[in-house]
Design an enzyme around this catalytic site. Structure first.
Site: not given
Ligand code: HMN
Length: 293
Positions: A136, A164
């Site tokens: 990740y 990821k």
């Molecule tokens: C997680 O670890 O829960 C997700 O995989 C994170 C995901 O990459 C999200 N990143 C964060 O929340 C930091 C994205 O879905 C993000 O929320 C979205 O693209 C809006 O910026």
């Protein structure tokens, strides 16, 4: 093992106002993702689950509930990464015993670990759990930036399935895909899904899929099919929604949107602001009417 490609929701967790886990609400969020958003899988214990503010016991409880509710209906990835390697191993063993299809671990953060230390962290979690692993990588939160050769060194471990990739560095993404074609990449920024899919990512893991999973799949499939104009139309609408969500408070707003769908998504976990203000609620209602009705 279930398929791990496609659309995976980064699972939100419902908390009570005192910060305890709202099991009933969490089960409803899982059901909504599987039954209504039709996701291919769930990424449990990620940033979106507010995981890094929880105790080991609470993290285990969430893994247990998610597996118990989802059973074998969708792919399940357990994010077990922690700056405490002992905790990461304990969680990894627990999730593996529960039957999670794969583990994922955030790069160790806070301290400036050397790359050798980071590699050791992954190799040790894998050796102790025997499960497969998705790295990740989220440099904007961890400060850990790895280059193409460092990924190559991590990939010497055959149990690392891929990364990821929560970053906007599309040059690195393209180089990774070209250099390690047998390794998978999951796009981590929902607002950049189209360019990531056009560069060949295999899946996407996102917080906004909890409410916008149907559009996410459309963008994914249309881009894969080369229908870029149609995909871009949907990415535009998606990004209008995401822009509104981000400006109003990311996880809090997605929870309010779920509540408007009848899902008991609960509160956030302090020190994040636990409860939405009247203003935030009213913005969430407008977003729902405009983009999710
Ligand atoms: C997680 O670890 O829960 C997700 O995989 C994170 C995901 O990459 C999200 N990143 C964060 O929340 C930091 C994205 O879905 C993000 O929320 C979205 O693209 C809006 O910026």
């Amino acid at each position: 093992m279930k398929k791990l490609t496609g659309i995976f929701s980064a699972l939100l967790v419902s908390y009570n106002e005192d910060g305890s886990i709202n099991e009933k609400g969490l089960r409803q969020i899982i059901r909504y993702n599987i039954d209504k958003m039709k996701v291919d899988g769930l990424y449990v214990g990620g940033s979106t689950g507010e995981n890094f503010m929880l105790s080991t016991k609470e993290k285990k409880e969430i893994f247990r509930i998610a597996k118990d509710e989802a059973k074998d209906q969708v792919g399940l990835i357990a994010q077990v990464g922690s700056v405490n390697l002992h905790e990461a191993i304990e969680l990894g063993k627990y999730a593996t015993e529960l039957g999670y299809d794969c583990l994922s671990a955030v790069t160790p953060f806070y301290y400036k670990f050397s790359f050798a230390e980071i590699k050791h962290y992954y190799d040790k979690i894998i050796a102790e759990t025997g499960n497969n692993m998705i790295v990740y990588s989220i440099p904007f939160l961890t400060g850990v930036n790895m280059g193409i050769s460092q990924f190559g060194e991590l990939y010497q471990n055959p149990k690392i399935l891929g990364v990821k990739f929560t970053a906007g560095d599309f040059y690195l993404l393209e180089r990774l895909k070209k250099s390690y074609p047998d390794r998978l990449i999951w796009a981590g920024f929902d607002e950049m899904m189209l360019p990531a899919v056009s560069l060949g990512v295999d899946g996407a893991i996102g917080s906004t899929f909890n409410v916008n999973g149907i559009r996410a799949r459309q963008i994914f499939n249309l881009t894969k099919a080369g229908k870029l104009e149609e995909a871009l139309e949907i990415q535009h609408v998606t990004n209008d929604l995401i822009e509104g969500i981000l400006a109003n408070g990311l996880y809090l707003t997605i929870k309010e949107l779920l509540k408007l769908e009848g899902v008991d998504a609960g509160f956030c976990r302090e020190p994040m602001t636990a409860k939405a203000t009247e203003e935030q609620l009213s913005v969430a209602k407008k977003l729902k009417e405009k983009y999710l009705s």
